[in-house]
Design an enzyme around this catalytic site. Structure first.
Site, PDB file in Angstrom:
ATOM      1  N   HIS A   1       0.223 -18.444  46.151  1.00 55.22           N
ATOM      2  CA  HIS A   1       1.806 -19.530  46.011  1.00 55.22           C
ATOM      3  C   HIS A   1       1.492 -19.854  44.501  1.00 55.22           C
ATOM      4  O   HIS A   1       0.029 -20.529  43.596  1.00 55.22           O
ATOM      5  CB  HIS A   1       1.411 -20.555  46.782  1.00 55.22           C
TER       6      HIS A   1
ATOM      7  N   ASN B   1       7.265 -22.959  39.673  1.00 55.73           N
ATOM      8  CA  ASN B   1       6.987 -23.113  41.745  1.00 55.73           C
ATOM      9  C   ASN B   1       8.231 -22.990  41.991  1.00 55.73           C
ATOM     10  O   ASN B   1       9.125 -23.775  42.346  1.00 55.73           O
ATOM     11  CB  ASN B   1       6.442 -24.667  41.402  1.00 55.73           C
TER      12      ASN B   1
ATOM     13  N   CYS C   1       5.501 -24.869  50.919  1.00 54.37           N
ATOM     14  CA  CYS C   1       3.968 -23.635  50.417  1.00 54.37           C
ATOM     15  C   CYS C   1       4.072 -22.535  50.338  1.00 54.37           C
ATOM     16  O   CYS C   1       3.971 -20.972  49.965  1.00 54.37           O
ATOM     17  CB  CYS C   1       3.255 -24.520  49.094  1.00 54.37           C
TER      18      CYS C   1
END
Length: 313
Positions: free
Chosen positions: A239, A269, A112
């Site tokens: 993120h 995500n 990430c």
């Protein structure tokens, strides 16, 4: 002295949208349960598009907005944790699609935080004189890793890509600040993608506690290294892990006037793609303008983290 700056941005998401109501037909969940825990209402899922397709689409848009030709790019970096092919790597495949001749091309996998790592390595290469113009991409096809019977993970992730063209500039025109990066390897098992037929799993509460306690001080340190106070930020793009995590970090950062990216609501995500995807959208919508200082900060699997302050193109 040579530095670097972002010239242009681009993003791409596959057209298929998966809503919370769609997921409720697959697992025991509903819209209220998902929104209350992670803040997500939709995510985009690739059907026919490969990872290289996603990365190439975003890169083409960034390149088109830069005013440069593919032949003027000499470095291609792709941040991803979902590449299937080991060779050629995703960066080389994207370069071939775009017609970039003989670039340095490599993939980077810090999950990430990948885009911030990739942006830092491109900046370092330019500062060292090893590159003059770079294409930096974050791209993920997270749907390849999902167990669609596990409601703790299948509601979270989506697919997409974001890209930036970065060029060499004199030091006084620097648009990418020093990186703050690192990891907490002893907690690396908190987010895991393993095996030849990979499935993602994570310790949600452990990740939440780590992100909401550890990241804000690191984000403030990133601002300090860039020579500005958090209160001077015009934007904060973390993120896009979880809306509760983003809001918790933003609340501790001390940047009351910053536009906070909350693209997770509509995109889910998207791991290494989430920062460039969200940043590109904010710039496209005019919510951030040229020269605005924006804090980028990636964190997650590893548990690795990286961030830098950039100036909007």
């Amino acid at each position: 002295m040579t530095a670097s700056r972002i010239v242009s941005l681009g993003h791409y998401q596959p057209p298929k949208v998966l809503t919370n109501d769609d997921l409720a037909k697959l697992v025991d969940t509903d819209d209220e349960w998902i929104r209350s825990r992670v803040g997500i209402r939709t995510r985009h899922i690739a059907v026919d598009e490969t990872l290289v397709d996603l990365a190439t689409e975003a890169a083409q848009k960034a390149l088109a907005g830069s005013g440069f030709q593919a032949a003027e790019i000499d470095l291609v970096v792709v941040a991803t944790c979902t590449a299937i092919e080991r060779s050629p790597n995703t960066a080389a495949a994207v370069a071939a699609r775009l017609g970039v001749p003989s670039p340095a091309a490599y993939d980077i996998n810090t999950v990430c935080s990948g885009f911030s790592y990739a942006l830092a390595t491109a900046d370092h290469a330019i500062r060292a004189g090893s590159a003059t113009r770079a294409l930096v991409i974050g791209a993920e096809r997270m749907s390849d890793t999902i167990d669609w019977t596990d409601r703790s993970t299948c509601v979270i992730f989506g697919d997409g890509a974001g890209a930036a063209v970065v060029e060499a500039v004199p030091d006084e025109q620097s648009g990418i600040g020093p990186v703050v990066w690192g990891s907490t390897p002893e907690k690396g098992d908190a987010v895991v993608i393993t095996g030849w037929d990979p499935t993602i799993s994570q310790q949600g509460q452990a990740v939440f506690r780590w992100a909401t306690t550890a990241i804000a001080p690191l984000a403030r340190e990133t601002c300090r290294k860039a020579g500005l106070e958090p209160s001077e930020l015009k934007g904060f793009v973390a993120h896009q892990a979880n809306l509760r995590i983003i809001d918790a970090i933003a609340g501790k950062l001390g940047a009351p006037d910053a536009v906070v990216a909350r693209d997770v609501v509509d995109s889910g995500n998207t791991s290494a793609a989430s920062i460039p995807l969200a940043l590109s959208k904010l710039v496209e919508r005019g919510e951030l303008v040229s020269g605005d200082p924006v804090l980028l900060f990636g964190f997650g699997g590893g548990l690795a983290y990286a961030g830098q302050v950039v100036r909007c193109p």
